[in-house]
Design a protein around this motif. Structure first.
Motif, PDB file in Angstrom:
ATOM      1  N   GLY A 375       0.802  -1.215   0.000  1.00  0.00           N
ATOM      2  CA  GLY A 375       0.000   0.000   0.000  1.00  0.00           C
ATOM      3  C   GLY A 375       0.832   1.260   0.000  1.00  0.00           C
ATOM      4  O   GLY A 375       0.403   2.302   0.517  1.00  0.00           O
ATOM      5  N   LEU A 376       2.028   1.211  -0.576  1.00  0.00           N
ATOM      6  CA  LEU A 376       2.929   2.362  -0.598  1.00  0.00           C
ATOM      7  C   LEU A 376       3.043   2.997  -1.985  1.00  0.00           C
ATOM      8  O   LEU A 376       3.431   4.166  -2.102  1.00  0.00           O
ATOM      9  CB  LEU A 376       4.328   1.956  -0.119  1.00  0.00           C
ATOM     10  N   GLY A 377       2.759   2.239  -3.025  1.00  0.00           N
ATOM     11  CA  GLY A 377       3.013   2.703  -4.386  1.00  0.00           C
ATOM     12  C   GLY A 377       2.298   3.996  -4.736  1.00  0.00           C
ATOM     13  O   GLY A 377       2.909   4.931  -5.269  1.00  0.00           O
ATOM     14  N   LEU A 378       1.002   4.090  -4.445  1.00  0.00           N
ATOM     15  CA  LEU A 378       0.249   5.289  -4.794  1.00  0.00           C
ATOM     16  C   LEU A 378       0.704   6.492  -3.981  1.00  0.00           C
ATOM     17  O   LEU A 378       0.734   7.620  -4.487  1.00  0.00           O
ATOM     18  CB  LEU A 378      -1.248   5.047  -4.587  1.00  0.00           C
ATOM     19  N   SER A 379       1.042   6.261  -2.711  1.00  0.00           N
ATOM     20  CA  SER A 379       1.536   7.353  -1.878  1.00  0.00           C
ATOM     21  C   SER A 379       2.855   7.901  -2.426  1.00  0.00           C
ATOM     22  O   SER A 379       3.054   9.124  -2.507  1.00  0.00           O
ATOM     23  CB  SER A 379       1.720   6.873  -0.438  1.00  0.00           C
ATOM     24  N   ILE A 380       3.751   7.009  -2.825  1.00  0.00           N
ATOM     25  CA  ILE A 380       5.035   7.434  -3.394  1.00  0.00           C
ATOM     26  C   ILE A 380       4.812   8.155  -4.720  1.00  0.00           C
ATOM     27  O   ILE A 380       5.424   9.200  -4.998  1.00  0.00           O
ATOM     28  CB  ILE A 380       5.959   6.222  -3.574  1.00  0.00           C
ATOM     29  N   ALA A 381       3.927   7.617  -5.556  1.00  0.00           N
ATOM     30  CA  ALA A 381       3.650   8.244  -6.851  1.00  0.00           C
ATOM     31  C   ALA A 381       3.111   9.661  -6.678  1.00  0.00           C
ATOM     32  O   ALA A 381       3.520  10.585  -7.395  1.00  0.00           O
ATOM     33  CB  ALA A 381       2.659   7.383  -7.632  1.00  0.00           C
ATOM     34  N   LYS A 382       2.204   9.841  -5.753  1.00  0.00           N
ATOM     35  CA  LYS A 382       1.634  11.176  -5.523  1.00  0.00           C
ATOM     36  C   LYS A 382       2.708  12.154  -5.067  1.00  0.00           C
ATOM     37  O   LYS A 382       2.747  13.306  -5.508  1.00  0.00           O
ATOM     38  CB  LYS A 382       0.511  11.101  -4.492  1.00  0.00           C
ATOM     39  N   HIS A 383       3.597  11.704  -4.197  1.00  0.00           N
ATOM     40  CA  HIS A 383       4.653  12.581  -3.709  1.00  0.00           C
ATOM     41  C   HIS A 383       5.595  12.974  -4.842  1.00  0.00           C
ATOM     42  O   HIS A 383       6.006  14.140  -4.942  1.00  0.00           O
ATOM     43  CB  HIS A 383       5.432  11.887  -2.585  1.00  0.00           C
ATOM     44  N   ILE A 384       5.927  12.037  -5.704  1.00  0.00           N
ATOM     45  CA  ILE A 384       6.820  12.340  -6.831  1.00  0.00           C
ATOM     46  C   ILE A 384       6.159  13.358  -7.764  1.00  0.00           C
ATOM     47  O   ILE A 384       6.793  14.324  -8.214  1.00  0.00           O
ATOM     48  CB  ILE A 384       7.169  11.049  -7.598  1.00  0.00           C
ATOM     49  N   VAL A 385       4.884  13.158  -8.060  1.00  0.00           N
ATOM     50  CA  VAL A 385       4.166  14.090  -8.942  1.00  0.00           C
ATOM     51  C   VAL A 385       4.134  15.488  -8.329  1.00  0.00           C
ATOM     52  O   VAL A 385       4.365  16.490  -9.017  1.00  0.00           O
ATOM     53  CB  VAL A 385       2.737  13.575  -9.211  1.00  0.00           C
ATOM     54  N   GLU A 386       3.865  15.568  -7.041  1.00  0.00           N
ATOM     55  CA  GLU A 386       3.817  16.876  -6.388  1.00  0.00           C
ATOM     56  C   GLU A 386       5.187  17.522  -6.336  1.00  0.00           C
ATOM     57  O   GLU A 386       5.292  18.760  -6.384  1.00  0.00           O
ATOM     58  CB  GLU A 386       3.220  16.728  -4.985  1.00  0.00           C
ATOM     59  N   MET A 387       6.251  16.740  -6.237  1.00  0.00           N
ATOM     60  CA  MET A 387       7.602  17.310  -6.288  1.00  0.00           C
ATOM     61  C   MET A 387       7.897  17.906  -7.664  1.00  0.00           C
ATOM     62  O   MET A 387       8.749  18.795  -7.795  1.00  0.00           O
ATOM     63  CB  MET A 387       8.640  16.239  -5.949  1.00  0.00           C
TER      64      MET A 387
END
Length: 437
Positions: A375-387
């Motif tokens: 359950g980490l993939g979407l959280s990491i993806a969102k953070h990368i996009v926001e960066m």
């Protein structure tokens, strides 16, 4: 005295007088006598001592910090102290407003119910409710009232006070909310640790099992190519789990880097999709791609952006049942590039949709669930996009209705957070997702 004996009572008295007539006569004499004794300016039936006591009580009530009020034995409001008038904004000359109008609508029914019960039972009244202040704000008060009987005139009235407990109540609610959040965090942690141990142990057991077989097997019937594929797939799965944990650690510590250079989103998307074509084919999932022509490169980290695509496509293939479909589209929207990943999978419940990008959150987080992952993939993806200065959103009509993930990236926005800007160069071939320290 003669005037007293000339009234209706005297006229109706017989001789010799009856006992009832005598009592009525003495009652009239007592009333007349108290009227004659009363000094000028003092109401009939009220002694100077009672007036002094009432004046002292009124002065004392005005210096008390709390709101003080009096009412008749049947609950009708009589008067209020100075603090009450200041709190409500009512002038002293204003007719008394029915106090229920000052109660918060959510507290009105319960407060009136308990007040009526106390009027009937003549017991102490105690309730916590919100009272409207002169500026319209409702503040929590502890309301107390008791029935008082005057020892001199035998008059019954309710004497009450309202104590402001608004700040204390809010602090209690804040503490309860913090305790509930902490308890939820502890449960989430325990659930995640159980899931993590299961996810790490499963591929390791497969690898160790085949290694043990290879060490003891003497017949040449084993297909070594097939065995190596199994070992490689499970080893990569374990590496992926570890990389996700490291990425979360970097995000929490603010140490995730963005290596800025020109990034071709079409090449990045195709590279992120490629590792899952075989899995999609095995599940008979129809994969379609729709790319707008003339898409310009954007300034960003190609490896990290490919990681976003990888996570979105991985989820779509994993949660789409056999015979479903997957559509990946790249659109040009003004100064942004928009990536859409839409599937016909199990969808997302409306209750869980607001939490879909939270770390360690899954609709089914139990180790025994059918599909794996932390359950980490979407959280990491969102953070990368926001960066990268973009946004990542999720849409779903509910269970069984599929899901749509939309990534919007600006073409020339500077990255947020730690970054390392390199000399812009065209993107060459992009392989499997990589990680940065």
């Amino acid at each position: 005295m003669s005037s007293l004996l000339e009234g209706p009572v005297a006229q109706r008295m017989s001789w010799p007088p009856r006992w009832s007539d005598t009592c009525k006569l003495f009652a009239r004499l007592k009333t007349k006598w108290e009227t004659l004794r009363a000094p000028s300016g003092t109401p009939s039936g009220t002694s100077p001592r009672q007036e002094r006591n009432k004046s002292r009580e009124s002065a004392l009530a005005d210096v008390i910090e709390h709101l003080v009020w009096w009412s008749t034995s049947d609950g009708a409001a009589l008067s209020f102290n100075r603090r009450w008038l200041e709190y409500t904004g009512l002038p002293a000359t204003e007719p008394v407003v029915p106090w229920p109008h000052l109660l918060h609508p959510d507290d009105l029914d319960e407060t009136l119910k308990r007040w009526n019960q106390c009027l009937l039972s003549r017991t102490t009244f105690e309730v916590k409710s919100r009272l409207r202040r002169h500026d319209g704000e409702y503040r929590w008060h502890k309301v107390l009232a008791a029935l008082h009987v005057s020892a001199e005139c035998k008059k019954e009235e309710w004497i009450g006070t309202c104590i402001d407990i608004h700040d204390h109540t809010l602090q209690i609610e804040k503490t309860r909310h913090a305790e509930a959040s902490l308890q939820h965090a502890l449960c989430t942690r325990d659930e995640f640790l159980a899931t993590l141990s299961h996810e790490l142990r499963t591929p390791m057991n497969v690898i160790l099992g085949w290694v043990q077989i290879l060490r003891t097997e003497e017949t040449p019937t084993i297909d070594m190519r097939h065995v190596l594929e199994i070992i490689d797939r499970n080893a990569r799965s374990q590496v992926q789990l570890i990389n996700d944990l490291l990425d979360v650690s970097r995000i929490i510590g603010g140490k995730m880097l963005i290596l800025e250079r020109l990034a071709d989103m079409e090449s990045i998307t195709l590279a992120g999709l490629e590792p899952f074509r075989l899995a999609a084919r095995q599940k008979s999932i129809l994969v379609e791609t729709h790319f707008d022509s003339g898409l310009k490169p954007l300034l960003g980290d190609p490896d990290r952006l490919q990681q976003v695509v990888w996570n979105l496509v991985s989820n779509a293939v994993k949660f789409t049942p056999r015979g479903g479909s997957l559509v990946i589209a790249l659109r040009r929207r003004a100064s942004h590039v928009v990536l859409e990943v839409q599937d016909t999978g199990q969808g997302i419940d409306a209750d869980f949709l607001p939490f879909v990008f939270q770390s360690f959150r899954q609709e089914d987080g139990s180790p025994s669930r059918r599909l794996g992952g932390l359950g980490l993939g979407l959280s990491i993806a969102k953070h990368i996009v926001e960066m990268h200065g973009g946004t990542l959103t999720a849409q779903s009509q509910g269970r069984g209705m599929g899901a749509l993930f939309v990534v919007s990236l600006p073409l020339r926005a500077r990255a947020r957070g730690p970054r390392l800007q390199l000399v812009p160069t065209p993107v060459a071939s992009i392989g499997a997702p990589t990680r940065h320290p």
